[in-house]
Write a protein that holds these residues in place. Structure first.
Motif, PDB file in Angstrom:
ATOM      1  N   UNK A  33       0.659  -1.139  -0.112  1.00 31.00           N
ATOM      2  CA  UNK A  33      -0.182  -0.043   0.017  1.00 31.00           C
ATOM      3  C   UNK A  33       0.744   1.332  -0.074  1.00 31.00           C
ATOM      4  N   UNK A  34       1.891   1.254   0.683  1.00 32.19           N
ATOM      5  CA  UNK A  34       2.689   2.551   0.931  1.00 32.19           C
ATOM      6  C   UNK A  34       4.020   2.456   0.176  1.00 32.19           C
ATOM      7  N   UNK A  35       4.090   1.497  -0.904  1.00 30.24           N
ATOM      8  CA  UNK A  35       5.503   1.387  -1.717  1.00 30.24           C
ATOM      9  C   UNK A  35       6.034   2.454  -2.403  1.00 30.24           C
ATOM     10  N   UNK A  36       4.912   3.206  -2.747  1.00 30.68           N
ATOM     11  CA  UNK A  36       5.344   4.641  -3.530  1.00 30.68           C
ATOM     12  C   UNK A  36       6.133   5.809  -2.750  1.00 30.68           C
ATOM     13  N   UNK A  37       5.609   5.655  -1.490  1.00 32.46           N
ATOM     14  CA  UNK A  37       6.228   6.773  -0.769  1.00 32.46           C
ATOM     15  C   UNK A  37       7.132   5.984   0.439  1.00 32.46           C
ATOM     16  N   UNK A  38       7.571   4.806   0.100  1.00 32.60           N
ATOM     17  CA  UNK A  38       8.687   3.985   1.052  1.00 32.60           C
ATOM     18  C   UNK A  38       9.886   3.882   0.043  1.00 32.60           C
ATOM     19  N   UNK A  39      10.887   3.358   0.571  1.00 35.45           N
ATOM     20  CA  UNK A  39      12.206   2.943  -0.118  1.00 35.45           C
ATOM     21  C   UNK A  39      13.018   1.951   0.521  1.00 35.45           C
ATOM     22  N   UNK A  40      13.865   1.225  -0.228  1.00 38.14           N
ATOM     23  CA  UNK A  40      14.890   0.140   0.449  1.00 38.14           C
ATOM     24  C   UNK A  40      15.890   0.119  -0.246  1.00 38.14           C
ATOM     25  N   UNK A  41      17.099   0.173   0.712  1.00 39.98           N
ATOM     26  CA  UNK A  41      18.359   0.228   0.074  1.00 39.98           C
ATOM     27  C   UNK A  41      19.047  -1.134  -0.133  1.00 39.98           C
ATOM     28  N   UNK A  42      19.341  -1.381  -1.167  1.00 37.32           N
ATOM     29  CA  UNK A  42      20.129  -2.786  -1.490  1.00 37.32           C
ATOM     30  C   UNK A  42      21.535  -2.923  -1.822  1.00 37.32           C
ATOM     31  N   UNK A  43      22.196  -3.745  -1.034  1.00 35.72           N
ATOM     32  CA  UNK A  43      23.713  -3.899  -1.313  1.00 35.72           C
ATOM     33  C   UNK A  43      23.925  -5.378  -1.707  1.00 35.72           C
ATOM     34  N   UNK A  44      24.269  -5.840  -2.802  1.00 41.43           N
ATOM     35  CA  UNK A  44      25.023  -7.244  -2.707  1.00 41.43           C
ATOM     36  C   UNK A  44      23.614  -8.271  -2.542  1.00 41.43           C
ATOM     37  N   UNK A  45      22.213  -7.781  -3.035  1.00 40.71           N
ATOM     38  CA  UNK A  45      21.291  -8.381  -2.939  1.00 40.71           C
ATOM     39  C   UNK A  45      20.653  -8.649  -1.644  1.00 40.71           C
ATOM     40  N   UNK A  46      21.196  -7.823  -0.835  1.00 38.23           N
ATOM     41  CA  UNK A  46      20.601  -7.619   0.753  1.00 38.23           C
ATOM     42  C   UNK A  46      19.909  -6.403   1.113  1.00 38.23           C
ATOM     43  N   UNK A  47      18.959  -6.293   1.689  1.00 39.12           N
ATOM     44  CA  UNK A  47      18.466  -4.959   2.239  1.00 39.12           C
ATOM     45  C   UNK A  47      19.363  -4.818   3.451  1.00 39.12           C
ATOM     46  N   UNK A  48      19.764  -3.406   3.352  1.00 42.38           N
ATOM     47  CA  UNK A  48      20.518  -2.703   4.344  1.00 42.38           C
ATOM     48  C   UNK A  48      19.976  -1.588   4.796  1.00 42.38           C
ATOM     49  N   UNK A  49      18.949  -0.940   4.294  1.00 38.74           N
ATOM     50  CA  UNK A  49      18.216  -0.134   5.039  1.00 38.74           C
ATOM     51  C   UNK A  49      16.882   0.266   4.254  1.00 38.74           C
ATOM     52  N   UNK A  50      15.879   0.920   5.129  1.00 40.94           N
ATOM     53  CA  UNK A  50      14.713   1.246   4.401  1.00 40.94           C
ATOM     54  C   UNK A  50      13.934   2.548   5.119  1.00 40.94           C
ATOM     55  N   UNK A  51      13.094   2.985   4.424  1.00 43.85           N
ATOM     56  CA  UNK A  51      12.180   3.958   4.898  1.00 43.85           C
ATOM     57  C   UNK A  51      10.950   3.736   4.803  1.00 43.85           C
ATOM     58  N   UNK A  52       9.973   3.715   5.852  1.00 46.36           N
ATOM     59  CA  UNK A  52       8.473   3.457   5.575  1.00 46.36           C
ATOM     60  C   UNK A  52       7.729   4.717   5.752  1.00 46.36           C
ATOM     61  N   UNK A  53       7.349   5.037   4.657  1.00 50.13           N
ATOM     62  CA  UNK A  53       6.539   6.599   4.622  1.00 50.13           C
ATOM     63  C   UNK A  53       5.301   6.403   4.151  1.00 50.13           C
TER      64      UNK A  53
END
Ligand SMILES: CC(C)(COP(=O)(O)OP(=O)(O)OC[C@H]1O[C@@H](n2cnc3c(N)ncnc32)[C@H](O)[C@@H]1OP(=O)(O)O)[C@@H](O)C(=O)NCCC(=O)NCCS
Length: 165
Positions: free
Chosen positions: A43-63
């Motif tokens: 539902x909130x993918x358009x206002x959220x973001x993930x940071x990916x490094x070598x195929x792994x999630x290393x950060x996120x913003x849920x907005x």
């Protein structure tokens, strides 16, 4: 400084479990249900973001855009894995969300922060400084509203951001 191996993108539903698994390592953030992160990643993918490094999630913003505050983006959670901190990643993620098409008409970035979370305060004040806009602080959810011991959550309201053309 930046880490060229890190890419930023909107979350997908198959990122939700990875975010949920990352939360204990991030620390300092309430770990909500896996279902809640599925909502963030859908539902909130358009206002959220993930940071990916070598195929792994290393950060996120849920907005999300609060229905009662149509010109605001509310950042519910932001977290970066310990080994990816200090590279400006959280700031890049916030700027990435603000630059998304779904945030074109956003004038205020809002978040609540515990007064003792120096990293988070520095992060949001840094956004205000980079964009040369004010960062107002106000009471939001005082400790007494929580059923269990919990610090105050003070509102940071950053803006107004310039209207995009
Ligand atoms: C807060 C957090 C997301 C910052 O991630 P990060 O990628 O290291 O942050 P950045 O590198 O973008 O740094 C942003 C600013 O915070 C400052 N900062 C980062 N860590 C800090 C710390 N531990 N103490 C004080 N300032 C800190 C940076 O110097 C930078 O300030 P500047 O713009 O004045 O140079 C990360 O520390 C984290 O995940 N913490 C645990 C979860 C949390 O508390 N989230 C926020 C609550 S919603």
């Amino acid at each position: 400084m930046s880490d060229a191996r890190v890419t930023l993108r909107p979350p997908r539903t198959d990122d939700a479990a990875a975010i949920w698994r990352l939360l204990p390592a991030i620390g300092g953030l309430e770990r909500n249900t896996a279902y809640a992160y599925l909502l963030v990643c859908s539902h909130f993918a358009d206002t959220s973001i993930v940071a990916e490094r070598d195929g792994a999630i290393v950060g996120f913003v849920a907005g999300y855009r609060p229905p009662t505050q149509p010109t605001s983006l509310f950042v519910w959670q932001v977290g970066v894995a310990p080994d990816a901190r200090g590279l400006g990643l959280a700031g890049r993620m916030l700027d990435g969300v603000l630059a998304a098409p779904a945030c074109r008409d956003v004038r205020y970035l809002c978040a609540t922060v515990s007064p003792d979370n120096q990293a988070s305060l520095a992060l949001f004040r840094g956004v205000a400084r980079r964009h040369r806009i004010p960062c107002e602080e106000a009471t939001c959810f005082p400790a007494r509203l929580f059923p269990e011991p919990h610090p105050d959550e003070n509102l940071l309201r950053i803006g107004p951001l310039p209207a995009s053309s």
